[in-house]
Design a protein around this motif. Structure first.
Motif, PDB file in Angstrom:
ATOM      1  N   GLN A 131       0.845  -1.198   0.000  1.00 51.23           N
ATOM      2  CA  GLN A 131       0.000   0.000   0.000  1.00 51.23           C
ATOM      3  C   GLN A 131       0.878   1.245   0.000  1.00 51.23           C
ATOM      4  O   GLN A 131       0.633   2.182  -0.748  1.00 51.23           O
ATOM      5  N   ASP A 132       1.896   1.265   0.846  1.00 49.79           N
ATOM      6  CA  ASP A 132       2.791   2.412   0.914  1.00 49.79           C
ATOM      7  C   ASP A 132       3.533   2.607  -0.401  1.00 49.79           C
ATOM      8  O   ASP A 132       3.691   3.732  -0.876  1.00 49.79           O
ATOM      9  N   LEU A 133       3.974   1.510  -0.994  1.00 50.33           N
ATOM     10  CA  LEU A 133       4.693   1.593  -2.256  1.00 50.33           C
ATOM     11  C   LEU A 133       3.790   2.123  -3.361  1.00 50.33           C
ATOM     12  O   LEU A 133       4.200   2.979  -4.146  1.00 50.33           O
ATOM     13  N   ASP A 134       2.563   1.646  -3.420  1.00 50.61           N
ATOM     14  CA  ASP A 134       1.632   2.144  -4.429  1.00 50.61           C
ATOM     15  C   ASP A 134       1.328   3.618  -4.235  1.00 50.61           C
ATOM     16  O   ASP A 134       1.227   4.367  -5.207  1.00 50.61           O
ATOM     17  N   ALA A 135       1.191   4.045  -2.996  1.00 51.56           N
ATOM     18  CA  ALA A 135       0.941   5.463  -2.732  1.00 51.56           C
ATOM     19  C   ALA A 135       2.128   6.298  -3.203  1.00 51.56           C
ATOM     20  O   ALA A 135       1.952   7.356  -3.815  1.00 51.56           O
ATOM     21  N   LEU A 136       3.326   5.810  -2.937  1.00 42.89           N
ATOM     22  CA  LEU A 136       4.532   6.515  -3.364  1.00 42.89           C
ATOM     23  C   LEU A 136       4.623   6.568  -4.889  1.00 42.89           C
ATOM     24  O   LEU A 136       4.947   7.611  -5.465  1.00 42.89           O
ATOM     25  N   LEU A 137       4.324   5.458  -5.545  1.00 45.32           N
ATOM     26  CA  LEU A 137       4.354   5.431  -7.004  1.00 45.32           C
ATOM     27  C   LEU A 137       3.326   6.382  -7.606  1.00 45.32           C
ATOM     28  O   LEU A 137       3.598   7.062  -8.597  1.00 45.32           O
ATOM     29  N   THR A 138       2.155   6.452  -7.000  1.00 44.55           N
ATOM     30  CA  THR A 138       1.126   7.370  -7.475  1.00 44.55           C
ATOM     31  C   THR A 138       1.612   8.812  -7.383  1.00 44.55           C
ATOM     32  O   THR A 138       1.438   9.606  -8.312  1.00 44.55           O
ATOM     33  N   LEU A 139       2.240   9.142  -6.262  1.00 46.23           N
ATOM     34  CA  LEU A 139       2.780  10.500  -6.104  1.00 46.23           C
ATOM     35  C   LEU A 139       3.877  10.780  -7.125  1.00 46.23           C
ATOM     36  O   LEU A 139       3.940  11.866  -7.704  1.00 46.23           O
ATOM     37  N   CYS A 140       4.744   9.806  -7.346  1.00 44.15           N
ATOM     38  CA  CYS A 140       5.849   9.987  -8.291  1.00 44.15           C
ATOM     39  C   CYS A 140       5.341  10.189  -9.712  1.00 44.15           C
ATOM     40  O   CYS A 140       5.924  10.969 -10.473  1.00 44.15           O
ATOM     41  N   ARG A 141       4.281   9.517 -10.074  1.00 42.23           N
ATOM     42  CA  ARG A 141       3.719   9.670 -11.426  1.00 42.23           C
ATOM     43  C   ARG A 141       3.197  11.087 -11.650  1.00 42.23           C
ATOM     44  O   ARG A 141       3.176  11.569 -12.772  1.00 42.23           O
ATOM     45  N   LYS A 142       2.763  11.747 -10.593  1.00 40.80           N
ATOM     46  CA  LYS A 142       2.209  13.094 -10.701  1.00 40.80           C
ATOM     47  C   LYS A 142       3.295  14.170 -10.635  1.00 40.80           C
ATOM     48  O   LYS A 142       3.034  15.324 -10.965  1.00 40.80           O
ATOM     49  N   ALA A 143       4.496  13.792 -10.196  1.00 48.85           N
ATOM     50  CA  ALA A 143       5.558  14.767  -9.959  1.00 48.85           C
ATOM     51  C   ALA A 143       6.206  15.239 -11.252  1.00 48.85           C
ATOM     52  O   ALA A 143       6.298  14.492 -12.228  1.00 48.85           O
ATOM     53  N   THR A 144       6.671  16.479 -11.217  1.00 47.01           N
ATOM     54  CA  THR A 144       7.474  17.007 -12.323  1.00 47.01           C
ATOM     55  C   THR A 144       8.868  16.396 -12.214  1.00 47.01           C
ATOM     56  O   THR A 144       9.238  15.858 -11.158  1.00 47.01           O
ATOM     57  N   PRO A 145       9.679  16.492 -13.260  1.00 46.66           N
ATOM     58  CA  PRO A 145      11.045  15.957 -13.161  1.00 46.66           C
ATOM     59  C   PRO A 145      11.833  16.565 -11.991  1.00 46.66           C
ATOM     60  O   PRO A 145      12.554  15.859 -11.290  1.00 46.66           O
ATOM     61  N   LYS A 146      11.679  17.848 -11.771  1.00 47.40           N
ATOM     62  CA  LYS A 146      12.376  18.504 -10.658  1.00 47.40           C
ATOM     63  C   LYS A 146      11.894  17.946  -9.315  1.00 47.40           C
ATOM     64  O   LYS A 146      12.691  17.662  -8.418  1.00 47.40           O
ATOM     65  N   GLN A 147      10.568  17.784  -9.179  1.00 44.92           N
ATOM     66  CA  GLN A 147      10.013  17.219  -7.950  1.00 44.92           C
ATOM     67  C   GLN A 147      10.457  15.776  -7.761  1.00 44.92           C
ATOM     68  O   GLN A 147      10.748  15.349  -6.645  1.00 44.92           O
ATOM     69  N   ASN A 182      13.272  14.435  -8.740  1.00 47.25           N
ATOM     70  CA  ASN A 182      14.658  14.463  -8.243  1.00 47.25           C
ATOM     71  C   ASN A 182      14.690  14.761  -6.749  1.00 47.25           C
ATOM     72  O   ASN A 182      15.466  14.174  -6.000  1.00 47.25           O
ATOM     73  N   MET A 183      13.842  15.689  -6.300  1.00 47.13           N
ATOM     74  CA  MET A 183      13.784  16.038  -4.893  1.00 47.13           C
ATOM     75  C   MET A 183      13.276  14.856  -4.066  1.00 47.13           C
ATOM     76  O   MET A 183      13.816  14.551  -2.997  1.00 47.13           O
ATOM     77  N   ILE A 184      12.236  14.176  -4.559  1.00 40.08           N
ATOM     78  CA  ILE A 184      11.694  13.008  -3.864  1.00 40.08           C
ATOM     79  C   ILE A 184      12.768  11.934  -3.726  1.00 40.08           C
ATOM     80  O   ILE A 184      12.937  11.344  -2.657  1.00 40.08           O
ATOM     81  N   THR A 185      13.478  11.681  -4.801  1.00 32.19           N
ATOM     82  CA  THR A 185      14.539  10.675  -4.784  1.00 32.19           C
ATOM     83  C   THR A 185      15.611  11.030  -3.761  1.00 32.19           C
ATOM     84  O   THR A 185      16.059  10.169  -2.987  1.00 32.19           O
ATOM     85  N   ALA A 186      16.021  12.277  -3.741  1.00 37.87           N
ATOM     86  CA  ALA A 186      17.039  12.713  -2.784  1.00 37.87           C
ATOM     87  C   ALA A 186      16.541  12.574  -1.346  1.00 37.87           C
ATOM     88  O   ALA A 186      17.298  12.148  -0.458  1.00 37.87           O
ATOM     89  N   ARG A 200      16.483   8.811  -0.457  1.00 36.08           N
ATOM     90  CA  ARG A 200      17.868   8.341  -0.291  1.00 36.08           C
ATOM     91  C   ARG A 200      18.422   8.804   1.056  1.00 36.08           C
ATOM     92  O   ARG A 200      19.021   8.031   1.801  1.00 36.08           O
ATOM     93  N   SER A 201      18.205  10.065   1.391  1.00 37.65           N
ATOM     94  CA  SER A 201      18.692  10.612   2.651  1.00 37.65           C
ATOM     95  C   SER A 201      18.037   9.915   3.841  1.00 37.65           C
ATOM     96  O   SER A 201      18.711   9.591   4.831  1.00 37.65           O
ATOM     97  N   ALA A 202      16.735   9.666   3.754  1.00 35.36           N
ATOM     98  CA  ALA A 202      16.036   9.002   4.855  1.00 35.36           C
ATOM     99  C   ALA A 202      16.533   7.572   5.056  1.00 35.36           C
ATOM    100  O   ALA A 202      16.713   7.116   6.186  1.00 35.36           O
ATOM    101  N   ILE A 203      16.793   6.875   3.962  1.00 33.93           N
ATOM    102  CA  ILE A 203      17.287   5.495   4.059  1.00 33.93           C
ATOM    103  C   ILE A 203      18.682   5.465   4.669  1.00 33.93           C
ATOM    104  O   ILE A 203      18.993   4.632   5.518  1.00 33.93           O
ATOM    105  N   GLU A 204      19.528   6.402   4.239  1.00 37.18           N
ATOM    106  CA  GLU A 204      20.892   6.441   4.753  1.00 37.18           C
ATOM    107  C   GLU A 204      20.934   6.828   6.236  1.00 37.18           C
ATOM    108  O   GLU A 204      21.781   6.366   6.989  1.00 37.18           O
ATOM    109  N   ALA A 205      19.979   7.662   6.677  1.00 42.93           N
ATOM    110  CA  ALA A 205      19.966   8.135   8.056  1.00 42.93           C
ATOM    111  C   ALA A 205      19.281   7.150   9.022  1.00 42.93           C
ATOM    112  O   ALA A 205      19.527   7.185  10.218  1.00 42.93           O
ATOM    113  N   ALA A 206      18.441   6.288   8.477  1.00 41.50           N
ATOM    114  CA  ALA A 206      17.690   5.357   9.329  1.00 41.50           C
ATOM    115  C   ALA A 206      18.566   4.216   9.826  1.00 41.50           C
ATOM    116  O   ALA A 206      19.385   3.693   9.062  1.00 41.50           O
ATOM    117  N   PRO A 207      18.413   3.852  11.092  1.00 44.17           N
ATOM    118  CA  PRO A 207      19.174   2.699  11.596  1.00 44.17           C
ATOM    119  C   PRO A 207      18.665   1.414  10.961  1.00 44.17           C
ATOM    120  O   PRO A 207      17.500   1.317  10.565  1.00 44.17           O
TER     121      PRO A 207
END
Length: 108
Positions: A75-91, A93-97, A100-107
């Motif tokens: 469910q979370d993955l589908d929600a994320l994919l739905t948001l990504c489909r609506k995003a502009t290329p700039k958005q 890139n920001m989502i990806t960053a 990535r930052s959240a994954i690297e910072a999470a224990p």
């Protein structure tokens, strides 16, 4: 499957787009009364209507059935994919960053 939960998801997705039930029913080529019955949980859509609703609302079947399917991760993955489909290329890139930052910072 809980028809009321499915109906609430369809209703919420429709309202997010600012559509009336008449507008969505026109797009899906179904009767507005039938759509209102689906949204209230009184009726279950046929497979053909279910697919038409997903396409019109630009949501995945998993999103609409999320409360009926096991595994919140999908469910979370589908929600994320739905948001990504609506995003502009700039958005996107920001989502990806951000992810990535959240994954690297999470224990682990």
């Amino acid at each position: 499957m809980d028809k009321k939960l499915l109906g609430r998801r369809i209703n919420a997705a429709r309202k997010e787009r600012g559509w009336t039930s008449e507008r969505l029913s026109e797009i899906c080529n179904i009767n507005a009364t039938y759509l209102r019955q689906i949204e209230s949980g009184a009726k279950t859509p046929s497979l053909q209507v279910f697919v038409a609703l997903c396409e019109a609302l630009k949501v995945s079947p998993t999103y609409l059935l999320a409360d009926s399917l096991p595994g919140a991760e999908s469910q979370d993955l589908d929600a994320l994919l739905t948001l990504c489909r609506k995003a502009t290329p700039k958005q996107l890139n920001m989502i990806t960053a951000m992810i990535r930052s959240a994954i690297e910072a999470a224990p682990d």
